[in-house]
Scaffold this motif. Structure first.
Motif, PDB file in Angstrom:
ATOM      1  N   LYS A   1       0.802  -1.222   0.000  1.00 59.69           N
ATOM      2  CA  LYS A   1       0.000   0.000   0.000  1.00 59.69           C
ATOM      3  C   LYS A   1       0.840   1.281   0.000  1.00 59.69           C
ATOM      4  CE  LYS A   1      -4.057  -2.163   2.054  1.00 59.69           C
ATOM      5  NZ  LYS A   1      -5.071  -2.105   3.126  1.00 59.69           N
ATOM      6  N   THR A   2       2.132   1.147  -0.242  1.00 60.99           N
ATOM      7  CA  THR A   2       2.976   2.328  -0.469  1.00 60.99           C
ATOM      8  C   THR A   2       2.686   2.877  -1.862  1.00 60.99           C
ATOM      9  OG1 THR A   2       4.747   1.533   0.966  1.00 60.99           O
ATOM     10  CG2 THR A   2       5.357   3.144  -0.703  1.00 60.99           C
ATOM     11  N   THR A   3       2.641   4.187  -1.982  1.00 57.92           N
ATOM     12  CA  THR A   3       2.390   4.830  -3.280  1.00 57.92           C
ATOM     13  C   THR A   3       3.710   5.271  -3.905  1.00 57.92           C
ATOM     14  OG1 THR A   3       0.250   5.648  -2.498  1.00 57.92           O
ATOM     15  CG2 THR A   3       1.170   6.691  -4.466  1.00 57.92           C
ATOM     16  N   ARG A   4       3.941   4.846  -5.135  1.00 60.26           N
ATOM     17  CA  ARG A   4       5.151   5.220  -5.871  1.00 60.26           C
ATOM     18  C   ARG A   4       4.786   6.253  -6.929  1.00 60.26           C
ATOM     19  NH1 ARG A   4       7.505   3.991 -10.702  1.00 60.26           N
ATOM     20  NH2 ARG A   4       9.794   4.034 -10.780  1.00 60.26           N
ATOM     21  N   ILE A   5       5.423   7.438  -6.861  1.00 66.12           N
ATOM     22  CA  ILE A   5       5.088   8.554  -7.740  1.00 66.12           C
ATOM     23  C   ILE A   5       6.327   9.012  -8.506  1.00 66.12           C
ATOM     24  CG2 ILE A   5       4.146  10.897  -7.843  1.00 66.12           C
ATOM     25  CD1 ILE A   5       2.877  10.317  -5.062  1.00 66.12           C
ATOM     26  N   PRO A   6       6.418   8.783  -9.806  1.00 67.45           N
ATOM     27  CA  PRO A   6       7.528   9.346 -10.579  1.00 67.45           C
ATOM     28  C   PRO A   6       7.479  10.872 -10.528  1.00 67.45           C
ATOM     29  CG  PRO A   6       6.391   7.627 -11.806  1.00 67.45           C
ATOM     30  CD  PRO A   6       5.530   7.940 -10.618  1.00 67.45           C
TER      31      PRO A   6
END
Length: 301
Positions: A4-9
């Motif tokens: 549930k970690t959000t990865r945002i470029p």
């Protein structure tokens, strides 16, 4: 990276990186994550920090997409943009509408949950020197973890506004061949005592520093140079630091349970570099240092 970690470029202006946001509403401690002369964008540590409740921005600064291919000059303003981006991110700072509302929220929250103004920075090798420079010149940087850096500006010049700090030189001719395709770079750097203009003015920073050094680092003279930097801080009346030296550990101190690597292929040098250490002591150092890193960021930020 947890599920549930959000990865945002991140492609904001000239910034190139990846932001990892923990599960939940926040606000979370925010940390800039930097690596060294391998270049490119390295994300694993930032992802792991996010899994521990710390919003983390892994920043590339050369050798990635449209960034310079080689590290010929460092512009500290680039990292300042990263600090400002992270500091203003909604889940890193309180969403205050105005100063009056801000004071009201602070007054009604338990003391331990009030978000302090600033972000942290963690760096390995050359990245460690960069986070030290960030703390010295960027007031929003409040907590710093330096992992096997030398606490001086190394490799190439660093500029910030009208300031230019020369880089401590590395001499290729001083490389030591340990085998047909294995090199030690331990003796390659000049002695920083002969080039005080390369010293980073750490005494000007009010950030809290955690210096992590390996006694068996075969890559840089990290213990010698960091002890000198700490002595300069102490001579200027500073006590905002902790120096941890691990016997038997090598250069690549990574999050706990990462595999031990005594050598790796280095893209900039186009060779295999020897990093030192032994598997037992190095692995123990990774477990202990990771605990200290998490504690520092959660306490200060």
């Amino acid at each position: 990276m947890t599920e549930k970690t959000t990865r945002i470029p991140v492609r904001e202006g000239r910034l190139r990186g990846t932001l990892f946001i923990p599960e939940g509403e926040g606000p979370f401690p925010g940390v800039i994550d930097l690596f060294g002369t391998a270049g490119g964008l390295i994300e694993f540590r930032a992802a792991q920090l996010a899994s521990r409740g710390i919003a983390s921005l892994s920043l590339a600064y050369f050798g990635f997409e449209d960034l310079p291919r080689e590290m010929n000059e460092i512009d500290l303003a680039y990292f300042e943009e990263g600090v400002d981006y992270l500091h203003s991110y909604p889940k890193v700072t309180f969403p205050y509408k105005d100063q009056k509302n801000k004071m009201k929220q602070i007054a009604t929250k338990p003391r331990t949950t009030v978000k302090k103004s600033g972000v942290g920075a963690i760096g390995s090798s050359k990245g460690a020197d960069l986070v030290c420079s960030m703390a010295a010149y960027l007031p929003k940087v409040k907590a710093v973890v330096s992992i096997n850096g030398i606490a001086v500006n190394s490799w190439c010049p660093m500029k910030y506004k009208d300031l230019v700090i020369p880089g401590l030189a590395f001499r290729v001719e001083k490389a030591k061949f340990l085998g047909p395709d294995l090199i030690s770079s331990y003796e390659m750097s000049d002695d920083s005592e002969d080039f005080p203009e390369t010293h980073i003015p750490l005494h000007k920073s009010n950030a809290e520093f955690l210096f992590i050094c390996s006694k068996d680092d075969a890559n840089w003279k990290t213990v010698i140079e960091t002890e000198r930097a700490v002595a300069r801080m102490k001579a200027n009346g500073k006590t905002n630091y902790e120096l941890i030296i691990y016997d038997g550990a090598g250069h690549l101190v990574e999050p706990c349970y990462a595999p031990f690597s005594s050598a790796t292929f280095h893209k900039m040098g186009n060779c295999n570099l020897f990093y030192g250490g032994n598997v037992k002591d190095h692995s123990a150092a990774q477990v202990d240092s990771w605990r200290r890193i998490i504690e520092l960021f959660k306490r200060v930020l």
